[in-house]
Design a protein around this motif. Structure first.
Motif, PDB file in Angstrom:
ATOM      1  N   GLU A  98       0.826  -1.218   0.000  1.00  0.00           N
ATOM      2  CA  GLU A  98       0.000   0.000   0.000  1.00  0.00           C
ATOM      3  C   GLU A  98       0.856   1.262   0.000  1.00  0.00           C
ATOM      4  OE1 GLU A  98      -3.717  -1.061   2.749  1.00  0.00           O
ATOM      5  OE2 GLU A  98      -1.858  -2.160   3.182  1.00  0.00           O
ATOM      6  N   LEU A  99       1.994   1.215   0.697  1.00  0.00           N
ATOM      7  CA  LEU A  99       2.912   2.357   0.669  1.00  0.00           C
ATOM      8  C   LEU A  99       3.528   2.522  -0.718  1.00  0.00           C
ATOM      9  CD1 LEU A  99       4.715   1.907   4.105  1.00  0.00           C
ATOM     10  CD2 LEU A  99       3.368   3.894   3.421  1.00  0.00           C
TER      11      LEU A  99
ATOM     12  N   SER B 233      -1.576   3.763  -1.926  1.00  0.00           N
ATOM     13  CA  SER B 233      -2.987   3.506  -1.633  1.00  0.00           C
ATOM     14  C   SER B 233      -3.284   3.361  -0.141  1.00  0.00           C
ATOM     15  CB  SER B 233      -3.436   2.226  -2.357  1.00  0.00           C
ATOM     16  OG  SER B 233      -2.658   1.103  -1.934  1.00  0.00           O
ATOM     17  N   LEU B 234      -2.274   3.602   0.705  1.00  0.00           N
ATOM     18  CA  LEU B 234      -2.497   3.485   2.145  1.00  0.00           C
ATOM     19  C   LEU B 234      -3.392   4.626   2.625  1.00  0.00           C
ATOM     20  CD1 LEU B 234      -1.794   2.027   4.810  1.00  0.00           C
ATOM     21  CD2 LEU B 234       0.140   3.597   5.053  1.00  0.00           C
ATOM     22  N   THR B 235      -4.492   4.279   3.279  1.00  0.00           N
ATOM     23  CA  THR B 235      -5.418   5.277   3.795  1.00  0.00           C
ATOM     24  C   THR B 235      -5.155   5.509   5.286  1.00  0.00           C
ATOM     25  OG1 THR B 235      -7.102   3.648   4.389  1.00  0.00           O
ATOM     26  CG2 THR B 235      -7.163   4.529   2.139  1.00  0.00           C
ATOM     27  N   ASP B 236      -5.640   6.639   5.778  1.00  0.00           N
ATOM     28  CA  ASP B 236      -5.504   6.928   7.199  1.00  0.00           C
ATOM     29  C   ASP B 236      -6.220   5.877   8.034  1.00  0.00           C
ATOM     30  OD1 ASP B 236      -4.056   9.569   7.429  1.00  0.00           O
ATOM     31  OD2 ASP B 236      -5.641  10.147   6.050  1.00  0.00           O
ATOM     32  N   GLU B 237      -7.371   5.445   7.579  1.00  0.00           N
ATOM     33  CA  GLU B 237      -8.136   4.440   8.324  1.00  0.00           C
ATOM     34  C   GLU B 237      -7.365   3.125   8.423  1.00  0.00           C
ATOM     35  OE1 GLU B 237     -12.583   2.341   8.276  1.00  0.00           O
ATOM     36  OE2 GLU B 237     -11.876   3.499   6.538  1.00  0.00           O
ATOM     37  N   ARG B 238      -6.815   2.685   7.315  1.00  0.00           N
ATOM     38  CA  ARG B 238      -6.032   1.442   7.305  1.00  0.00           C
ATOM     39  C   ARG B 238      -4.796   1.573   8.193  1.00  0.00           C
ATOM     40  NH1 ARG B 238      -4.272  -3.833   7.092  1.00  0.00           N
ATOM     41  NH2 ARG B 238      -2.532  -4.100   5.621  1.00  0.00           N
ATOM     42  N   LEU B 239      -4.139   2.724   8.135  1.00  0.00           N
ATOM     43  CA  LEU B 239      -2.951   2.948   8.957  1.00  0.00           C
ATOM     44  C   LEU B 239      -3.301   2.870  10.444  1.00  0.00           C
ATOM     45  CD1 LEU B 239       0.002   3.781   9.400  1.00  0.00           C
ATOM     46  CD2 LEU B 239      -0.723   6.163   9.162  1.00  0.00           C
ATOM     47  N   LEU B 240      -4.331   3.581  10.849  1.00  0.00           N
ATOM     48  CA  LEU B 240      -4.697   3.613  12.259  1.00  0.00           C
ATOM     49  C   LEU B 240      -5.178   2.249  12.741  1.00  0.00           C
ATOM     50  CD1 LEU B 240      -6.461   7.096  12.413  1.00  0.00           C
ATOM     51  CD2 LEU B 240      -4.172   6.487  13.227  1.00  0.00           C
TER      52      LEU B 240
ATOM     53  N   PHE C 113      12.716  -1.222   1.096  1.00  0.00           N
ATOM     54  CA  PHE C 113      11.800  -0.125   1.375  1.00  0.00           C
ATOM     55  C   PHE C 113      12.340   1.124   0.684  1.00  0.00           C
ATOM     56  CE2 PHE C 113      11.018  -3.015   4.937  1.00  0.00           C
ATOM     57  CZ  PHE C 113       9.633  -3.071   4.908  1.00  0.00           C
ATOM     58  N   GLN C 114      11.445   1.900   0.098  1.00  0.00           N
ATOM     59  CA  GLN C 114      11.865   3.007  -0.746  1.00  0.00           C
ATOM     60  C   GLN C 114      11.663   4.361  -0.064  1.00  0.00           C
ATOM     61  OE1 GLN C 114       9.673   2.431  -4.385  1.00  0.00           O
ATOM     62  NE2 GLN C 114      10.663   0.485  -4.837  1.00  0.00           N
ATOM     63  N   THR C 115      12.390   5.338  -0.546  1.00  0.00           N
ATOM     64  CA  THR C 115      12.397   6.668   0.047  1.00  0.00           C
ATOM     65  C   THR C 115      10.998   7.261   0.152  1.00  0.00           C
ATOM     66  OG1 THR C 115      14.636   7.106  -0.735  1.00  0.00           O
ATOM     67  CG2 THR C 115      13.265   9.015  -0.246  1.00  0.00           C
ATOM     68  N   GLU C 116      10.260   7.280  -0.951  1.00  0.00           N
ATOM     69  CA  GLU C 116       8.937   7.892  -0.947  1.00  0.00           C
ATOM     70  C   GLU C 116       7.987   7.154  -0.001  1.00  0.00           C
ATOM     71  OE1 GLU C 116       8.134  10.669  -2.362  1.00  0.00           O
ATOM     72  OE2 GLU C 116       9.912  10.993  -3.604  1.00  0.00           O
ATOM     73  N   GLN C 117       8.135   5.832   0.096  1.00  0.00           N
ATOM     74  CA  GLN C 117       7.294   5.047   1.011  1.00  0.00           C
ATOM     75  C   GLN C 117       7.475   5.519   2.446  1.00  0.00           C
ATOM     76  OE1 GLN C 117       8.897   1.104  -0.793  1.00  0.00           O
ATOM     77  NE2 GLN C 117       7.135   0.545   0.434  1.00  0.00           N
ATOM     78  N   MET C 118       8.727   5.628   2.878  1.00  0.00           N
ATOM     79  CA  MET C 118       9.004   5.986   4.262  1.00  0.00           C
ATOM     80  C   MET C 118       8.597   7.434   4.558  1.00  0.00           C
ATOM     81  SD  MET C 118      10.077   3.282   5.671  1.00  0.00           S
ATOM     82  CE  MET C 118       8.879   2.499   4.581  1.00  0.00           C
ATOM     83  N   ALA C 119       8.826   8.316   3.612  1.00  0.00           N
ATOM     84  CA  ALA C 119       8.422   9.710   3.803  1.00  0.00           C
ATOM     85  C   ALA C 119       6.907   9.812   3.919  1.00  0.00           C
ATOM     86  CB  ALA C 119       8.924  10.567   2.638  1.00  0.00           C
ATOM     87  N   GLN C 120       6.195   9.047   3.094  1.00  0.00           N
ATOM     88  CA  GLN C 120       4.733   9.058   3.161  1.00  0.00           C
ATOM     89  C   GLN C 120       4.229   8.556   4.509  1.00  0.00           C
ATOM     90  OE1 GLN C 120       2.796   6.311   0.505  1.00  0.00           O
ATOM     91  NE2 GLN C 120       0.760   6.757   1.298  1.00  0.00           N
ATOM     92  N   LEU C 121       4.819   7.473   5.002  1.00  0.00           N
ATOM     93  CA  LEU C 121       4.390   6.908   6.276  1.00  0.00           C
ATOM     94  C   LEU C 121       4.590   7.917   7.410  1.00  0.00           C
ATOM     95  CD1 LEU C 121       3.419   4.540   8.017  1.00  0.00           C
ATOM     96  CD2 LEU C 121       5.798   3.748   8.114  1.00  0.00           C
ATOM     97  N   ILE C 122       5.757   8.551   7.451  1.00  0.00           N
ATOM     98  CA  ILE C 122       6.040   9.513   8.512  1.00  0.00           C
ATOM     99  C   ILE C 122       5.085  10.703   8.432  1.00  0.00           C
ATOM    100  CG2 ILE C 122       7.771  11.132   9.397  1.00  0.00           C
ATOM    101  CD1 ILE C 122       9.902   9.061   8.544  1.00  0.00           C
ATOM    102  N   GLN C 123       4.830  11.181   7.232  1.00  0.00           N
ATOM    103  CA  GLN C 123       3.907  12.301   7.070  1.00  0.00           C
ATOM    104  C   GLN C 123       2.494  11.937   7.517  1.00  0.00           C
ATOM    105  OE1 GLN C 123       4.298  13.313   2.926  1.00  0.00           O
ATOM    106  NE2 GLN C 123       6.372  14.127   3.188  1.00  0.00           N
TER     107      GLN C 123
END
Length: 407
Positions: free
Chosen positions: A192-193, A197-204, A230-240
């Motif tokens: 998903e990252l 397609s990772l949503t806030d609901e799925r993350l929480l 794991f890729q740069t944009e994936q990790m930045a998206q997760l932290i944000q």
């Protein structure tokens, strides 16, 4: 830097020559408000009129840096690392960039982070906001990064007015064994990252909330095949994404530094703690290589970190915390005593050290770290809580000895 300001005063426009095949890089640089037209070409051309040059290392290798500097003797030049596979290669790039006064940028930065670095060098101002993210990193495997981070997160969650997230961004260790963890893992969110397609609901829904207080946890990677993917944009998206939902985020960054997970953890962390022990393999062996080969060439400094000396034992044959502080050129924030068998016993019993009979010295060391985070990140304490007051004890006696020795 005076040169950049003078150019700015002339016409408030910086034309950038982007040597890249990536339209995304050009689009990101165009977001700099002071920048006018950007020229993008996939190759070096001598006659392009510009005031700064951004070179994509995946398009033009470092072997051409001397040629670019010859063509553009007075311009600010930025070189984005790409496909650096060994120490010798990195040393050559560092030397070339230094020789030709070229700004070197980490290959694990997102496009927006590249834009921020270019903006800062050209205009001497940051466009990023101050965050509430704290990173814990280690000099070597077994230094106690995960143990320290989760105990600090637990204590912090019981004294601040807000939600605390422990984000285990360690591709080699999920750190799910301290408590009864029921959440998902970093590896479970990988697809998903990657696809965005990772949503806030799925993350929480993936994050576990421990029964007591406002302490939340997302465990790290448990898929061995994904450790370096794991890729740069994936990790930045997760932290944000997690920043939107939690008042303070503690990142367990582990001790592996040559990957996008570490790079984004380091980049995001407003405060950075380095955990080490009295073992020479860490502060004398592994860490100096990491620092000089990865962190320092990209602008990192020893003072970026506050030092936590873990599992300290007062045997005369071991290095003192002062020896380690001097070797690493870092200030010691806390000295964490060795709790012996209590460590593995608490893990077996699914309880944390600070709740399972740890010494008063251990508790005070955690309180020192929590105090620094509360003040450093501007957190609000609960109405019935004050900053921990340090009482005389093992740690204080050590610091008193240091002050006498240096006084």
């Amino acid at each position: 830097m005076a040169k950049a300001k003078a150019m700015d005063e002339v016409d408030d426009i910086f034309e950038i020559y982007a040597i890249t095949e990536k339209t995304g890089l050009r689009d990101s640089l165009e977001k700099i408000s002071q920048v006018g037209q950007i020229v993008q070409l996939p190759e070096i051309q001598k006659g392009v009129q510009c005031k700064s040059v951004v070179v994509d290392g995946s398009c033009i290798t470092h072997h051409h840096l001397n040629e670019i500097r010859e063509y553009y003797p007075d311009q600010e030049i930025f070189f984005i690392l790409s496909n650096i596979t060994n120490e010798t290669q990195l040393k050559n790039v560092v030397a070339q960039c230094a020789a030709y006064k070229i700004h070197m940028l980490d290959e694990h930065l997102t496009l927006d982070q590249i834009k921020e670095e270019v903006h800062f060098e050209l205009f001497q101002s940051r466009i990023t906001k101050r965050n509430k993210i704290v990173g814990f990193f280690g000099t070597h495997s077994g230094a106690g990064v995960s143990t320290t981070a989760i105990n600090v997160a637990d204590v912090l969650s019981r004294c601040i007015d807000g939600k605390v997230l422990l984000l285990s961004l360690n591709a080699w260790d999920p750190a799910d064994y301290f408590l009864d963890y029921k959440g998902k893992y970093l590896s479970d969110l990988n697809v998903e990252l990657k696809t965005g397609s990772l949503t806030d609901e799925r993350l929480l829904d993936s994050i576990h909330q421990y029964s007591e207080g406002s302490f939340y946890h997302l465990a790290g990677n448990r898929d061995i095949k994904l450790q370096r993917y794991f890729q740069t944009e994936q990790m930045a998206q997760l932290i944000q994404m997690v920043e939107k939902h939690f008042d303070i985020i503690l990142i367990d960054g582990g001790c592996h530094f040559d990957n996008a997970v570490y790079a984004q953890s380091y980049k995001a962390s407003e405060m950075k703690f380095l955990v080490t022990t009295q073992e020479p393999k860490g502060y004398q062996g592994y860490w100096p290589h990491i620092f000089h080969q990865i962190i320092e060439p990209l602008g990192g400094k020893s003072e970026d970190f506050m030092l936590l000396v873990n599992q300290i034992r007062p045997e005369v044959t071991l290095a003192t915390y002062r020896d380690i502080s001097e070797a690493l050129d870092m200030d010691v924030l806390a000295i964490i005593p060795d709790e012996g068998f209590l460590g593995p016993t608490s893990i077996a019993q699914k309880t944390l050290l600070n709740q399972s009979g740890a010494s008063s010295e251990y508790i005070r060391s955690l309180e020192s770290i929590v105090n620094s985070i509360v003040v450093g990140c501007g957190l609000s304490l609960k109405s019935n809580v004050e900053l921990f007051k340090q009482k005389k004890g093992f740690i204080n006696r050590l610091f008193t000895k240091k002050s006498k020795a240096t006084g």
